[in-house]
Design an enzyme around this catalytic site. Structure first.
Site, mmCIF file in Angstrom:
data_model
loop_
_atom_site.group_PDB
_atom_site.id
_atom_site.type_symbol
_atom_site.label_atom_id
_atom_site.label_comp_id
_atom_site.label_asym_id
_atom_site.label_seq_id
_atom_site.Cartn_x
_atom_site.Cartn_y
_atom_site.Cartn_z
ATOM 1 N N CYS A 86 0.835 -1.200 0.000
ATOM 2 C CA CYS A 86 0.000 0.000 0.000
ATOM 3 C C CYS A 86 0.874 1.256 0.000
ATOM 4 O O CYS A 86 1.517 1.550 -0.988
ATOM 5 C CB CYS A 86 -0.958 -0.039 1.196
ATOM 6 S SG CYS A 86 -2.373 1.062 1.016
ATOM 7 N N HIS A 195 -3.405 -5.724 1.010
ATOM 8 C CA HIS A 195 -2.729 -5.941 2.298
ATOM 9 C C HIS A 195 -2.679 -7.420 2.665
ATOM 10 O O HIS A 195 -3.622 -7.921 3.280
ATOM 11 C CB HIS A 195 -3.486 -5.214 3.401
ATOM 12 C CG HIS A 195 -3.343 -3.726 3.371
ATOM 13 N ND1 HIS A 195 -2.355 -3.057 4.047
ATOM 14 C CD2 HIS A 195 -4.068 -2.779 2.740
ATOM 15 C CE1 HIS A 195 -2.474 -1.750 3.845
ATOM 16 N NE2 HIS A 195 -3.510 -1.552 3.050
ATOM 17 N N GLU A 197 -1.026 -8.711 5.031
ATOM 18 C CA GLU A 197 -0.975 -8.856 6.498
ATOM 19 C C GLU A 197 -2.361 -8.762 7.119
ATOM 20 O O GLU A 197 -2.542 -9.130 8.274
ATOM 21 C CB GLU A 197 -0.025 -7.802 7.097
ATOM 22 C CG GLU A 197 -0.619 -6.410 7.320
ATOM 23 C CD GLU A 197 -0.717 -5.554 6.056
ATOM 24 O OE1 GLU A 197 -0.534 -6.103 4.943
ATOM 25 O OE2 GLU A 197 -0.996 -4.335 6.185
#
Lengths: 227, 763
Positions: A86, A195, A197
């Site tokens: 990002c 993302h 994560e």
């Protein structure tokens, strides 16, 4: 394998990235303040999401001047793994470690949702555990994820297999050729808007991101042993 | 430590700072106190407190401290009725935010606050700074903010100015939360004509801390330094608190300079720095400079510490030159915090603030003489007894009067629709109503996943956020129905608390407590005061019965532009999920699961979504609420969830049973076959908004055990169908009344708001 997560003023996914490394890989990870110019002790660097320097001027435009970015360039040069997520992707573009630029989403709004991506290349250090052409679910959350590059660059990205992820179905930001993530020519620097994560357990809505971290570990320890 | 000499005699205070300022006698003779929102009586009180005429600076200080926003002068007598205590409460009302114990040495800290008037004139910044303010309230308690919610009320989207306000308010909320990196996980949006000129933006923040990290906004220890940290002070937001405490007039646009501009990047730095200071245990007191800026934070800290304070305004970081004491004191520039630390530890604080590159300065000292003294360019510009600003602020005792409309509504029948409408058609219309329709257009603009703790994302009954390192989680929601409260303040107030609790319960949590935002019209109108009083009583009773104390909140009065808004108390509820395994959503998940309706259904269409659609307005009485039944319902749902019997749970609210069933179908596009026996007519039954009801889906193997539990606890429970296929079909008394593909219903429900927002901007 040791991980570093540089923290810029305004980073806000730094803890999330560190948590993913700890919980999914059980490997050491340090948050490194942006004024620290030395990353020699690390094998992989994750540039986290957020709004470094408030994204004033342009996303990632100020962060690229942080001392830590010289160390990131050096690490990339040495063949270490660099993952920009990002805002991290935006910083990689601004610092020239990846080609192209980022524009405001074509619908002009911030968009947070879980998107379907297609894995275009599973030969990279970041995608070895995915199937080629596999569709995976990863969250996005950005206002400026509308990736752009000129035709010549795009042709090169296509031919050289540098497009790693494309949006499948709906393109949430208007990016060129549906691009969600690209690597550098050498293949050791990945930038992506989604993302991973945020998708490491089913309760998060998807656990497809876990394999990105596992791929990095498998690649690195396959090359260098488990150190 | 050297004790500063106690000043027993009043210092010499200048008559005016510049030639432009009126003198004390000019203020008196020209009645200039009225310009800053003070009346004759209040002015008299001020001169008595000071023993002389106030100068312009002192008048400004009193005017903001005695505004409704800071002093609650109109609402204080009513707020005392709220139950605020409970074994779980660590901090009740009176600090930045309330705190409740959640076990394991941890506590949840939360508060909701309004930013209505700023949003009405400058929607992006108005809404954004509302978010910024509530976040500061939470981290000034020492807590790490983990989630944001917001409750919004706007006029109809057919109005182009409303679309402008709505679009920019949402963008402002999104911007602040997204940049600072706190997920916006839930909330609600409702549209009604009454909010056309006066939208409501209530922002809620939830944080978590260890008990020993809990901070207070106190100034203690004579001689200790008062440290200013954060953004420099400008001329923005002067008199914001006063602006929030008056009606929005024709000249509201001119008040745009009263609206502050937010910088979430600055607040992110401030947040991290303050949390670092909390962890180091250096702070004696910390308070946000919010409404009424430096004045309110410093005066309140001194008042709570039962001390005094001296401030030297020349030390305050300023972004403009030539600011007067009046401007510096009343500025509501954002992203600022006031700290009191032990004398001699300034360097330790400085080190942390320097790391985050935050402007800071020692701007004053704690004194022991209960005086609030301000120095500027070597002269004293204010000298006020501290308690007269806070504890002795005037209280207005008002009496309410039952409105004419309330009496008239008693005679209006609401036990059946005013127009004959087929249930299938009614469902289409209700799903397309912007109140019921999907709010995805809104919440997709909010980062609701940052911090990777969001287990239930926006769109279900309540959001659920897991706690790092624990098996526990927090469920949270906001609720309020202005139409119910308008029709009956007491029932509506109780229903707001009950629905919020029900939502939290349906997510698998035990309700812990609430924060509330009371959005009402002018309390000077007896009819409005009557509404306020009734709503507070209804809420208080529900909080007592459901054992959810009020730990903090905010009052927003004078919400009037072309008329009075619907009285709109908004409840922010937090509940504790004991184990992540208990987390439950509203979505049907497996074909073959049995669908149960808990609770009884009566013919109650007053204030309902269907009534609003068919009649264009609400009338009659709203649904009645029986708090004992409500509580029982919560107990059995929670027990069933904790035993692992429940696959989905969804409370019945706006749009009644029909909408509940449809919404449960949408997530996985799983349909349901439903059969109902009732003495009511089909439309009334399906769209009645009777309270204390919920729809659960239960795997067949647990059906017997589940039904036994309901019988034992005497909770009305009907098996009404089965999760099945891709259509929603409903039979009432053997006759099929709804038969629609879930996909089709979902597209109506999802399309309504994007479609309304894409309307031409010229109409």
């Amino acid at each position: 394998m040791r991980f570093a997560v540089p923290v810029f003023p305004g980073s806000n996914c730094d803890e999330d990235c560190a948590k993913a490394v700890r919980e999914i890989l059980d490997r050491p990870v340090d948050l490194v303040w942006h004024k620290d110019g030395n990353l020699d002790a690390y094998d992989a660097i994750i540039l986290p999401g957020g709004f470094s320097y408030g994204d004033y001027l342009r996303t990632g435009a100020l962060a690229r001047f942080s001392p830590v970015m010289e160390a990131v360039a050096k690490a990339a040069d040495k063949g270490k793994l660099v993952l920009g997520i990002c805002n991290g992707f935006q910083v990689l573009l601004e610092s020239g470690l990846l080609p192209g630029a980022m524009r405001v989403n074509d619908h002009l709004k911030f968009r947070c949702s879980i998107q379907t991506l297609r894995v275009e290349n599973n030969q990279s250090p970041f995608t070895g555990l995915y199937q080629a052409g596999e569709e995976i679910q990863l969250p996005i959350a950005h206002g400026e994820g509308n990736y752009y590059c000129d035709q010549e660059t795009l042709d090169k990205l296509e031919v050289q297999g540098q497009i790693i992820f494309r949006y499948s179905g709906q393109n949430p930001n208007g990016s060129v050729a549906g691009i969600a993530g690209i690597v550098n020519r050498r293949g050791n620097v990945l930038g992506l808007m989604p993302h991973p994560e945020r998708a490491i357990y089913d309760w998060m809505g998807s656990s497809d991101g876990a394999r990105m971290f596992q791929s990095m570990l498998r690649y690195w320890e396959g090359m260098h042993g488990a150190a | 430590m050297v004790q500063p000499e106690q000043q027993t005699t009043a210092v010499h205070v200048v008559e005016r700072v510049t030639d432009q300022e009126p003198t004390p006698t000019q203020i008196r003779d020209g009645e200039l106190f009225q310009e800053v929102g003070l009346n004759h009586e209040e002015y008299q009180q001020i001169t008595k407190h000071l023993g002389r005429l106030p100068n312009w600076t002192e008048l400004g200080i009193y005017s903001v401290m005695w505004s409704e926003h800071c002093s609650y002068k109109n609402s204080k007598p009513l707020l005392k009725r709220f139950p605020v205590e409970g074994p779980q409460v660590l901090q009740g009302p009176g600090e930045g935010a309330g705190a409740i114990d959640i076990g394991d040495g941890q506590a949840v800290v939360f508060k909701i606050e309004s930013h209505n008037h700023p949003t009405a004139v400058e929607p992006f910044q108005g809404a954004a700074t509302g978010v910024g303010g509530i976040i500061r309230d939470v981290f000034s308690m020492g807590a790490r903010p983990v989630a944001l919610l917001n409750s919004l009320r706007f006029g109809p989207l057919s109005n182009s100015r409303v679309r402008y306000l709505f679009e920019h308010a949402v963008a402002g909320i999104a911007h602040y939360g997204n940049v600072i990196g706190i997920p916006t996980v839930g909330g609600e949006v409702d549209f009604d004509d009454s909010y056309e000129g006066n939208p409501l933006v209530n922002a809620m923040c939830v944080g978590v801390l260890s008990h020993d990290e809990l901070q207070k906004g106190v100034a203690k220890g004579v001689g200790n330094p008062v440290i200013y940290v954060g953004a420099s002070t400008g001329r923005d937001g002067i008199h914001g608190a006063t602006f929030a405490s008056e009606e929005l007039g024709e000249d509201a646009e001119e008040k745009r300079p009263s609206v502050q501009a937010g910088d979430p990047f600055m607040e992110k730095l401030l947040l991290e720095a303050c949390i670092e200071l909390v962890k180091k245990g250096i702070l004696i007191g910390i308070q946000d400079m919010g409404a009424a800026g430096l004045t309110c934070s410093s005066a309140e800290m001194a008042s709570k510490g039962e001390t005094g304070m001296e401030l030297d305004l020349d030390q305050v970081p300023q972004r403009e030159t030539g600011m007067t004491p009046y401007e510096i004191l009343l500025s509501e520039s954002q992203e600022r915090m006031l700290l009191v630390v032990e004398d001699g530890r300034e360097a330790e604080v400085q080190e942390v603030l320097d790391k985050w590159e935050l402007p800071s300065a020692v701007v004053g000292r704690v004194t022991n003489d209960n005086r609030y003294r301000i120095r500027h360019q070597g002269r004293w510009v204010a000298d006020i007894p501290v308690q007269t600003l806070v504890d002795d602020a005037p209280v207005v005792y008002r009496t309410g009067k039952e409105p004419e409309a309330y009496r008239q509504n008693a005679g209006i029948r609401v036990d059946q629709p005013s127009v004959d409408i087929h249930p299938g058609e009614a469902l289409n219309q209700v799903l397309a109503s912007s109140n019921v329709a999907s709010k995805r257009w809104v919440y997709e603009q909010y980062d609701h996943m940052v911090r990777t703790s969001t287990a239930v994302r926006p769109g279900s009954d309540a959001a659920v956020v897991v706690l790092d390192g624990l098996d526990k989680a927090l469920a949270m929601c906001t609720d309020g129905n202005g139409r119910y409260v308008y029709l009956d303040p007491q029932e509506g107030g109780a229903a707001a608390v009950a629905e919020a609790a029900r939502n939290v319960v349906c997510s698998g949590a035990r309700p812990l407590g609430i924060t509330d935002c009371l959005n009402f019209g002018s309390p000077e109108k007896p009819e409005v005061f009557w509404q306020l009083e009734g709503a507070v009583d209804g809420m208080s009773e529900a909080c007592r019965q459901l054992e959810t104390p009020v730990v903090g909140g905010n009052v927003s009065l004078y919400n009037e532009s072309k008329g009075t808004i619907h009285p709109t108390p908004v409840v922010g509820m937090v509940g504790l999920v004991e184990s992540r395994q208990h987390i439950t959503t509203q979505a049907f998940k497996e074909e073959g699961d049995l669908i149960y309706l808990l609770g009884e259904t009566f013919a109650e269409l007053g204030g309902s979504e269907l009534q609003l659609i068919l009649d264009g307005k609400v009338s009659g009485r709203p649904p009645k609420i029986d708090l004992q039944r409500e509580k029982k319902l919560h107990q059995v749902i929670l027990t069933a969830i904790q035993k692992g019997w429940v696959r989905s749970a969804h409370d019945c609210s706006s749009g009644g049973l029909a909408v509940t069933l449809a919404e449960s179908s949408f997530d996985h596009e799983l349909g349901a076959r439903v059969e109902i026996e009732t003495a009511l007519d089909a439309t009334t039954y399906l769209f009645s908004e009777t309270q204390s009801r919920a729809v659960l889906s239960i795997p067949q193997e647990y059906a017997d055990a589940f039904q036994r539990l309901m019988e034992e606890e005497a909770v009305p429970c009907a098996k009404i169908g089965e999760v099945s296929g891709s259509c929603l079909t409903v039979e009432v008394n053997g006759q099929q009344v709804i038969d629609a593909p879930v996909k089709e219903l979902k597209s109506i429900w999802e399309g309504a708001i994007p479609c309304a927002m894409n309307a031409s901007s010229t109409n």
